[in-house]
Design a protein around this motif. Sequence first.
Motif, PDB file in Angstrom:
ATOM      1  N   THR A 126       1.292  -1.048  -0.068  1.00  0.00           N
ATOM      2  CA  THR A 126       0.225   0.250  -0.357  1.00  0.00           C
ATOM      3  C   THR A 126       0.274   1.688   0.059  1.00  0.00           C
ATOM      4  OG1 THR A 126      -2.276  -0.945   1.456  1.00  0.00           O
ATOM      5  CG2 THR A 126      -1.776   0.991   1.363  1.00  0.00           C
ATOM      6  N   ARG A 127       0.568   2.451  -0.417  1.00  0.00           N
ATOM      7  CA  ARG A 127       0.960   3.977  -1.130  1.00  0.00           C
ATOM      8  C   ARG A 127       0.635   3.888   0.323  1.00  0.00           C
ATOM      9  NH1 ARG A 127       1.769   8.575  -3.473  1.00  0.00           N
ATOM     10  NH2 ARG A 127       3.812   8.967  -3.870  1.00  0.00           N
ATOM     11  N   LEU A 128       1.182   4.733   1.249  1.00  0.00           N
ATOM     12  CA  LEU A 128       1.406   5.793   1.674  1.00  0.00           C
ATOM     13  C   LEU A 128       1.216   7.505   0.987  1.00  0.00           C
ATOM     14  CD1 LEU A 128       2.945   4.288   4.780  1.00  0.00           C
ATOM     15  CD2 LEU A 128       1.016   4.601   4.308  1.00  0.00           C
ATOM     16  N   PRO A 129       0.481   8.134   1.810  1.00  0.00           N
ATOM     17  CA  PRO A 129      -0.035   9.347   0.560  1.00  0.00           C
ATOM     18  C   PRO A 129       0.467  10.288   1.623  1.00  0.00           C
ATOM     19  CG  PRO A 129      -2.136   8.973   1.141  1.00  0.00           C
ATOM     20  CD  PRO A 129      -1.374   7.370   1.876  1.00  0.00           C
ATOM     21  N   ILE A 130       2.281   9.950   1.633  1.00  0.00           N
ATOM     22  CA  ILE A 130       2.728  11.107   2.695  1.00  0.00           C
ATOM     23  C   ILE A 130       3.757  12.802   1.932  1.00  0.00           C
ATOM     24  CG2 ILE A 130       4.835  11.566   4.305  1.00  0.00           C
ATOM     25  CD1 ILE A 130       4.209   8.441   4.868  1.00  0.00           C
ATOM     26  N   ARG A 131       3.310  13.641   2.265  1.00  0.00           N
ATOM     27  CA  ARG A 131       3.932  15.027   2.085  1.00  0.00           C
ATOM     28  C   ARG A 131       4.754  15.026   2.951  1.00  0.00           C
ATOM     29  NH1 ARG A 131       2.226  17.177  -2.982  1.00  0.00           N
ATOM     30  NH2 ARG A 131       2.505  19.055  -2.383  1.00  0.00           N
ATOM     31  N   VAL A 132       6.068  16.848   2.129  1.00  0.00           N
ATOM     32  CA  VAL A 132       6.718  17.323   3.196  1.00  0.00           C
ATOM     33  C   VAL A 132       7.469  18.620   3.094  1.00  0.00           C
ATOM     34  CG1 VAL A 132       9.034  15.306   1.543  1.00  0.00           C
ATOM     35  CG2 VAL A 132       9.209  16.777   4.489  1.00  0.00           C
TER      36      VAL A 132
END
Length: 167
Positions: A126-132
Amino acid sequence: MEAVYDYLGRPLAGGPPETLDSAPLFVLLPQGKTREMPLETPLEVSALRQGSPSAVVLQLQMPQSATNLDKQAHKVDLKDAVELDVFAYNFSDEAVTGTVSVEDAPEGWRLMLSQMKIEIEPMGRTRLPIRVGTANSGQRPSDGWFRLRGEFADAGRPVLAFRLEPK
């Protein structure tokens, strides 16, 4: 030195080259000679940890061009928030449900994830929608380590640690 060979096993009659590159060299020394050399002590083997490995694994994927091996970091352009390719894998034969949260982030950075509940199918990814991005302080953030922690009950508590460096 008894002999020096290049990476293909060809003898180098003049000894080792003055400047080294990434190609391996093989140097034959008289028996016992290495005891006289100031060699680095080998790293100690870590103590065996109790318990069993986690069935869930967290992974950050970054382009090779962003990787800075000297600093063990990934360079990111912070003009805008950057989408990170973070994946959770389930290596068990049962679906797992759990949470992934930010355990640690360096000063000046903002990871747009506080806690996320996810479900992963057996042997799934599963891809985790993470932004930095930056913390909008107007100052350039320092490079530093991020740490994400998963909580998946009996399937484990995986950790992902990675270092980002501003371009």
